[in-house]
Design an enzyme around this catalytic site. Structure first.
Site, PDB file in Angstrom:
ATOM      1  N   ASN A 296      20.713  -6.948   3.087  1.00  0.00           N
ATOM      2  CA  ASN A 296      19.756  -7.220   2.014  1.00  0.00           C
ATOM      3  C   ASN A 296      20.406  -7.892   0.811  1.00  0.00           C
ATOM      4  O   ASN A 296      19.712  -8.329  -0.105  1.00  0.00           O
ATOM      5  CB  ASN A 296      19.060  -5.927   1.582  1.00  0.00           C
ATOM      6  CG  ASN A 296      20.044  -4.897   1.054  1.00  0.00           C
ATOM      7  OD1 ASN A 296      21.129  -4.731   1.608  1.00  0.00           O
ATOM      8  ND2 ASN A 296      19.684  -4.202   0.000  1.00  0.00           N
ATOM      9  N   ASP A 297      21.728  -7.966   0.796  1.00  0.00           N
ATOM     10  CA  ASP A 297      22.439  -8.585  -0.333  1.00  0.00           C
ATOM     11  C   ASP A 297      22.893 -10.010  -0.030  1.00  0.00           C
ATOM     12  O   ASP A 297      23.451 -10.676  -0.903  1.00  0.00           O
ATOM     13  CB  ASP A 297      23.674  -7.742  -0.706  1.00  0.00           C
ATOM     14  CG  ASP A 297      23.312  -6.322  -1.054  1.00  0.00           C
ATOM     15  OD1 ASP A 297      22.325  -6.132  -1.778  1.00  0.00           O
ATOM     16  OD2 ASP A 297      24.007  -5.397  -0.597  1.00  0.00           O
TER      17      ASP A 297
ATOM     18  N   ARG B 218      13.864  -1.396  -6.736  1.00  0.00           N
ATOM     19  CA  ARG B 218      12.942  -1.776  -5.668  1.00  0.00           C
ATOM     20  C   ARG B 218      12.923  -3.288  -5.469  1.00  0.00           C
ATOM     21  O   ARG B 218      11.886  -3.904  -5.244  1.00  0.00           O
ATOM     22  CB  ARG B 218      11.523  -1.271  -5.961  1.00  0.00           C
ATOM     23  CG  ARG B 218      11.382   0.209  -6.181  1.00  0.00           C
ATOM     24  CD  ARG B 218      11.699   1.021  -4.959  1.00  0.00           C
ATOM     25  NE  ARG B 218      10.704   0.858  -3.907  1.00  0.00           N
ATOM     26  CZ  ARG B 218      10.803   1.407  -2.702  1.00  0.00           C
ATOM     27  NH1 ARG B 218      11.868   2.138  -2.401  1.00  0.00           N
ATOM     28  NH2 ARG B 218       9.873   1.225  -1.801  1.00  0.00           N
TER      29      ARG B 218
ATOM     30  N   ASP C 274      24.771  -4.682  -6.248  1.00  0.00           N
ATOM     31  CA  ASP C 274      23.935  -3.766  -5.483  1.00  0.00           C
ATOM     32  C   ASP C 274      24.380  -2.342  -5.832  1.00  0.00           C
ATOM     33  O   ASP C 274      25.452  -2.141  -6.391  1.00  0.00           O
ATOM     34  CB  ASP C 274      24.115  -4.045  -3.990  1.00  0.00           C
ATOM     35  CG  ASP C 274      23.352  -3.074  -3.119  1.00  0.00           C
ATOM     36  OD1 ASP C 274      22.187  -2.795  -3.428  1.00  0.00           O
ATOM     37  OD2 ASP C 274      23.928  -2.591  -2.133  1.00  0.00           O
TER      38      ASP C 274
ATOM     39  N   GLU D 167      18.172  15.731   1.383  1.00  0.00           N
ATOM     40  CA  GLU D 167      17.655  16.805   2.222  1.00  0.00           C
ATOM     41  C   GLU D 167      18.783  17.462   3.011  1.00  0.00           C
ATOM     42  O   GLU D 167      18.838  18.686   3.138  1.00  0.00           O
ATOM     43  CB  GLU D 167      16.596  16.236   3.166  1.00  0.00           C
ATOM     44  CG  GLU D 167      15.698  17.287   3.775  1.00  0.00           C
ATOM     45  CD  GLU D 167      14.477  16.667   4.422  1.00  0.00           C
ATOM     46  OE1 GLU D 167      14.642  16.077   5.516  1.00  0.00           O
ATOM     47  OE2 GLU D 167      13.382  16.759   3.860  1.00  0.00           O
TER      48      GLU D 167
ATOM     49  N   THR E 161      23.518   0.991  -3.638  1.00  0.00           N
ATOM     50  CA  THR E 161      23.848   1.854  -2.509  1.00  0.00           C
ATOM     51  C   THR E 161      24.921   1.225  -1.644  1.00  0.00           C
ATOM     52  O   THR E 161      24.760   0.122  -1.141  1.00  0.00           O
ATOM     53  CB  THR E 161      22.585   2.125  -1.670  1.00  0.00           C
ATOM     54  OG1 THR E 161      21.552   2.580  -2.542  1.00  0.00           O
ATOM     55  CG2 THR E 161      22.856   3.157  -0.611  1.00  0.00           C
TER      56      THR E 161
ATOM     57  N   THR F  45      18.935  -3.315  -7.079  1.00  0.00           N
ATOM     58  CA  THR F  45      18.924  -2.376  -5.959  1.00  0.00           C
ATOM     59  C   THR F  45      17.534  -2.256  -5.358  1.00  0.00           C
ATOM     60  O   THR F  45      16.526  -2.435  -6.040  1.00  0.00           O
ATOM     61  CB  THR F  45      19.423  -0.985  -6.414  1.00  0.00           C
ATOM     62  OG1 THR F  45      19.312  -0.064  -5.336  1.00  0.00           O
ATOM     63  CG2 THR F  45      18.605  -0.468  -7.594  1.00  0.00           C
TER      64      THR F  45
END
Length: 1192
Positions: A876-877, A847, A426, A546, A428, A731
């Site tokens: 998610n992993d 994605r 992964d 940001e 992030t 990822t």
């Protein structure tokens, strides 16, 4: 920020595009059909209809066992091992007269073996259960029958409950958003734990429910939600809310998923839609698999070989026994009269020789059963647990900042760590720190910033950096002492004396610098949060990028400190007066960022009544929007952006434009009309209107931020690459982000050709807009197939041209997005996609959904047939961690779902290097040596029984006392082999890391290959032959005692057993590379314990000690011949192995032999791979050629 302040901001009025609108879908017409049958009674879970639906509770379990299935499932796991089945059968038969030994001597070791292993499994699963208990017992506020919110546990939530979730809390289930602390019902959600993305997602409640702001308003709220059934799709939701006699379409915009986190919002109210294992995140996970290492599976095959050998020698023995028994009466007289063949049992009856031989076959199966090492499995379990303890206590893998050590959550796969071929990773939170830092910028064609990015630091370390100065700006940066001494600011790693402390006013273009940082301070949707005690301002932003821009503007004199619905306030440094002033900008429109627009704009009015459009975006869409007079610094800025990108930095172009009042009014009228339309082409109309305004821009410069890699990631990846371990990045992030990280961590290089597979072509996008799903699917499949074939063709052409020119072909990097990946994993394309991927040096899948990650992992695992390792940090992993042969969880800041589903947990990616190259190599080597030695010692022992049987006409009489045989594997030979499995090192940890190619011994399975296994087995057979025949020929037919008595059955057994114990333990001493006092104690202590045992056991009464009664103290110990025979036999038996190892290490060395010799000769200092001796280089080159051939 105060709650009242937040409630005054209506974000739905600030935003312009579809992030706040429900997309138009035809899926809502399917509600009520198959797959769309779920009915939720909101705020009425006790409704009889709701009770009848019987939806599951919110309890989640990741354990392998339950209290009910532990015993049967654990026993099943134990008896998957063929040796345990054999010993169970033998234990049952041992109670019959067929057994050549007592039942207790075989049942007791089996119970110990099974019991210890089951206890280990129970402890490991209990640790998982404790983590589940912690998650299930988290607190949440639920709306009760008393019409107030009461605190309850996650696990007690029911479908239809209304709950209140506060800022920075995780959502306990999948929720339908009713309202939030903002009046227009929006909230920010951090989904990093689900899809790996760090930018916040904006969700908005339906207009029909945003008034539900307190307990009183919820009192009469009753509604029914009809929606899709539980499924794993994280990116879509179809449902309908029936409330107050009306129906409202629901989309993903109103759904808050379990394990995502509420951010920048004081609280939300939500209705529980899916609970427990019905939630989307749990639907994406699979049941914890029962993983077995390749070595253990291979070990079963060896057991089959030994079983075949056992059956063969039992058959041979029974045939000879039947023939000899039949011959006893074949000549009309009793040949072996002393056996009383006329008065015997069925087990020896010359008249029924065939039946006797069949019964003898069963006896022989038990007698020669010592060929099968019963203590092998339990010894391996003990060793693996101890190895896991060493991993857990390795100080080099302890992360002090978070107080997290490495943790082996299961010990079944330790040796697999030494055989990893492909790592699926992964991005992030695994490769990165989940934080962006502002490091450089280009303003008016001048580069600023002396900080060094990770890629630049790597270049500097390699000594290949070439400082590039443009008017005093350095792209490779400088090691500025001021930077090191300055107090670190999160998100800001910028240092340049020309800009800091207001010095930018003395630069050539201060007006451009002022406008540049104004754009950064105004063009965003961040919210300032003022600490009432310290007065410090922090920012809650949608994305780390940001936040980094706003912080950078603040640090350089443009502090954003307040926001209202219609204004943004700054503390600005006026370059003309040199003083700080407060300025308020009227906020008119926010044209937000989207993946298709790749830019963001705000329209503001300053205090001088100037209308300004401030815009930032990707260079691919911004340069084409510049006006003719706004391109003054375009060439320089493009060059700087290129260099920043080469340094692995993420760049944005900063522009602005002054607007004409009349032009703005006309545009605003059209834009407002398009925003309020409800037609399907609303988004396209709004997008086109924004396009009209975002043109004729004036270039100010570009920013460069770094998605900070974790410490040591590039170095770790290079070490893994030198060990020939392939790395795939899977990822959920965007393609641009993933590619930037690929460069930053050296996964992608500038000289590498990129093969990009995507469905962003105009034809595909056109079909998407038309909505023809069949045509879209067909065209997409054809497009992906064509792109894959083109990629394969490129690689083949490059290889052919490199072969022709005798040069090295450039590496290829494969980059593929989620939609394309879905088609690539189709049965029709999976093989060609895999062929393309394995021929690329690097693979990045962007994605990717959790299910896709698991499917890719399965494809690699099944396609290569080699060991795969997945590493990730989020929920998610979980799927790919469980699918891979080994799952490694990063115990980071965002949740523990990955750790809970993993086999090993580490705190930082860089620790993977030590986990694999050191512990993996050691564990693989130790387990391989241990198993080979186990088979050697059992064959050496078991075949002495066979030779004795042959010598004694296959009578079924054991050569040794029952308890000699039972204790052989338990006391006299077990501890040295356990010490080997725990402590042995062929080379030190430092050298394992220094010479990563040593890891290839595991990848190639050199130490546990069939030739090596069969070699050890042959060594065992030869040792047994030499022990038996040397012993018998040395002691038989001559006086053994001082009184002239010869050797009898008991003395021969003790003498031969002594030679076996000495031989196998000394063989261990020859095999060990790294001696500790523990190994010396176990090896020589085991031999000494044999003498102590035979002495004490011999003093027990003859009814207990039987054939061992005083045999040692009265017969063997006083005899000089006993000691001389022991010495002679041991030396003779060990001499062949010693000679072979001496020859091999000198003339046919393995890789650890090479390094050991270099270390002894003092060559290890400063030695790199290409500085090895010629012989070593040749060995390494040979291995690389073999690897290349296997890949082809």
């Amino acid at each position: 920020m105060a709650e009242g302040s937040k409630r005054r901001i209506h974000f739905s009025k600030l935003y312009s595009f579809s992030c706040l609108k429900s997309p138009f879908r035809d899926g809502h017409s399917q509600i009520g059909n198959k797959g769309y049958s779920r009915v939720v009674h909101c705020n009425d879970p006790d409704n009889p209809e709701a009770v009848q639906l019987n939806y599951g509770d919110n309890y989640v379990s990741t354990t392998k066992y339950t209290a009910f299935n532990f015993i049967p499932k654990s026993l099943f796991e134990q008896f998957r091992r063929v040796a345990n089945i054999y010993f169970l059968v033998v234990a049952c038969v041992s109670f019959s007269p067929l057994a050549p030994f007592t039942a207790l001597s075989i049942v007791a070791p089996l119970l110990v073996v099974i019991g210890v292993t089951m206890a280990k499994e129970a402890v490991e699963d209990w640790r998982r259960r404790k983590q589940d208990i912690e998650a299930n017992n988290r607190k949440v506020h639920v709306y009760g029958n008393s019409y107030t919110f009461v605190e309850t546990r996650w696990k007690k939530l029911r479908v239809g409950d209304i709950i209140k979730v506060y800022k920075d809390e995780y959502f306990p289930a999948d929720l339908f958003l009713l309202s939030s602390s903002y009046e227009d019902g929006v909230c920010y959600v951090d989904t990093m734990n689900l899809d790996g993305e760090t930018n916040l997602k904006l969700k908005q409640a339906l207009g029909a429910t945003i008034h539900l702001h307190d307990e009183k308003s919820l009192q009469k709220f009753r509604a029914v939600v009809k929606c899709e059934d539980p499924n794993e799709n994280l990116y879509s939701f179809i449902g309908t809310l029936h409330y107050d006699g009306r129906g409202y379409d629901l989309s993903l915009q109103q759904i808050l998923l379990r394990d995502s986190k509420l951010k920048n919002t004081d609280y939300i109210y939500g209705v529980v839609i899916f609970t427990g294992h019905d939630t989307k995140v749990m639907q994406n996970s699979t049941d914890p698999p029962s993983k077995r290492s390749k070595i253990e599976r291979k070990m079963d095959k060896i057991i089959y070989i030994l079983f075949s050998t056992l059956i063969l020698i039992s058959f041979i023995g029974s045939v000879f026994f039947g023939v000899e028994t039949k011959r006893d009466t074949s000549v009309g007289r009793y040949r072996r009269w002393y056996l009383h063949p006329d008065n015997t049992t069925v087990f020896y009856d010359p008249r029924r020789a065939t039946l006797a031989s069949i019964l003898h076959f069963l006896t022989a199966l038990m007698l020669y059963g010592y060929l099968i090492p019963i203590s092998l499995y339990v010894s391996i379990e003990i060793v693996k647990v101890l190895q896991s303890i060493f991993i857990n206590h390795d100080q080099e893998m302890y992360y002090e900042e978070t107080d997290r050590p490495a943790r082996a959550r299961t010990s079944n796969l330790n040796e697999e760590l030494g055989q990893v071929d492909t790592v699926l990773c992964d991005k992030t939170g695994t490769l990165t720190c989940n934080s962006m830092e502002f490091v450089k910028c280009s303003i008016a064609g001048i580069p600023y910033g002396r900080g060094m990015a990770e890629v630049e630091k790597a270049l500097a370390r390699r000594g290949k950096d070439e400082e590039s100065e443009v008017d005093g700006g350095s792209f490779l940066g400088q090691n500025n002492e001021a930077l090191d001494s300055r107090h670190p600011i999160k998100g800001f790693n910028f240092e340049d004396e020309r800009m800091m402390n207001g010095q930018w006013v003395n630069e050539p273009c201060p007006d451009f610098i002022q406008k540049f940082f104004r754009v950064l301070a105004i063009c965003h949707t961040a919210i300032p949060d003022v600490d009432k005690e310290s007065g410090e301002i922090s920012y809650e932003a949608e994305s780390p990028d940001e936040a980094a821009f706003v912080i950078a503007a603040r640090e350089l004199g443009f502090e954003f400190f307040a926001r209202t619905q219609t204004s943004i306030s700054l503390h600005e440094l006026n370059y003309e007066s040199g003083k700080k002033v407060d300025r308020v900008y009227q906020l008119l429109h926010v044209l937000e960022f989207s993946s298709s627009r790749k830019r963001m704009s705000v329209i503001v009015k300053n205090e001088e009544n100037q209308l300004l459009l401030l815009c930032k975006g990707a260079d691919s869409v911004m340069f084409e929007r510049l006006s003719q007079h706004g391109r003054q610094f375009e060439a320089e800025t493009r060059d700087h952006i290129k260099r920043y990108a080469e340094a692995g930095l993420r760049t944005l172009v900063i522009t602005y434009r002054e607007l004409d009042e009349e032009e703005y009014k006309l545009w605003d009228k059209d834009f407002s009309k398009f925003k309020s339309t409800l037609t399907e082409d609303r988004d396209a109309l709004v997008d086109a209107a924004a396009d009209k305004m975002e043109k004729d821009l004036i270039l100010l410069g570009a920013t460069a931020v770094e998605d900070r890699l974790q410490k040591g990631v590039p170095e770790c990846i290079k070490k893994l690459a030198r060990a020939k371990i392939k790395l795939w990045v899977l990822t959920g992030d965007k393609m641009e982000t993933a590619v930037n990280i690929g460069y930053a961590c050296s996964l992608l290089r500038q000289d590498m050709k990129q093969i990009v597979i995507t469905l962003d072509s105009p034809d595909i996008l056109s079909l998407e807009k038309q909505g023809d799903k069949e045509a879209l699917a067909k065209a997409s499949l054809e497009s992906i197939n064509m792109q894959i074939r083109e990629g394969i063709s490129q690689i083949k052409s490059a290889k052919e041209s490199s072969n022709t020119s005798k040069g090295s072909s450039p590496g290829f990097g494969l980059i593929i997005d989620g939609k394309s990946l879905d088609y690539s994993l189709n049965k029709m394309l999976a093989r060609s996609f895999f062929e393309l991927a394995v021929n690329c040096a690097s693979v990045i899948c962007c994605r990717s959904s959790p299910k896709q990650k698991a499917r890719v992992t399965r494809l690699v695992k099944m396609g290569t047939g080699k060991t795969t390792l997945s590493i990730g940090d989020g929920a998610n992993d979980v799927g790919m961690l469980q699918e891979a042969d080994i799952g490694v969880g990063i115990s980071g800041a965002e949740g523990m779902q990955a750790v809970m589903a993993s086999d090993f947990a580490i705190a930082q990616f860089r620790f993977l290097e030590r986990l694999l190259l050191v512990h993996g190599h050691w564990c693989y080597r130790r387990i391989s040596m241990m198993i080979c030695y186990f088979f050697y010692k059992n064959i050496a022992f078991g075949f002495t029984l066979f030779w004795f049987e042959a010598y004694a006409s296959f009578s079924g009489q054991a050569a040794y006392n029952d308890w000699y045989m039972s204790f052989y594997n338990v006391f006299f030979t077990s501890l040295p082999v356990i010490a080997l499995g725990v402590f042995d090192q062929d080379v030190s940890a430092k050298l394992c890391l220094k010479y990563p190619f040593l890891y290839l011994e595991g990848v190639e399975d050199i130490l546990f290959s069939w030739p090596r296994i069969l070699g050890w087995m042959l060594n065992g057979v030869l040792s047994s032959l030499m022990i038996f025949f040397l012993t018998t020929n040395s002691v038989l037919n001559q006086a053994f005692r001082i009184d002239g008595k010869v050797v009898d059955f008991e003395i021969l057994g003790v003498t031969m057993y002594t030679c076996v114990v000495w031989t196998v333990n000394c063989q261990m001493a020859l095999s060990i590379n790294y001696f500790t006092w523990i190994q010396h104690f176990f090896i020589w202590g085991s031999i000494a314990f044999w003498y102590v045992f035979v002495l004490i056991y011999g003093y027990l009464s003859p009814a207990i000690s039987t054939t061992a009664y005083r045999v040692f103290v009265e017969a063997c110990a006083p005899s000089v011949l006993y000691w001389l025979v022991t010495l002679l036999v041991v030396v003779c038996v060990l001499l062949p192995y010693f000679s072979y190892r001496s020859f091999q290490s000198r003339f046919l060395p393995m890789y650890h032999d090479i390094i050991q010799r270099n270390q002894v000769e003092g060559l290890e200092i400063g030695l790199s791979d290409d500085e090895l001796p010629k012989q070593s280089q040749g060995k390494l080159l040979h291995l690389r050629e073999r690897l290349k051939q296997r890949e082809l």
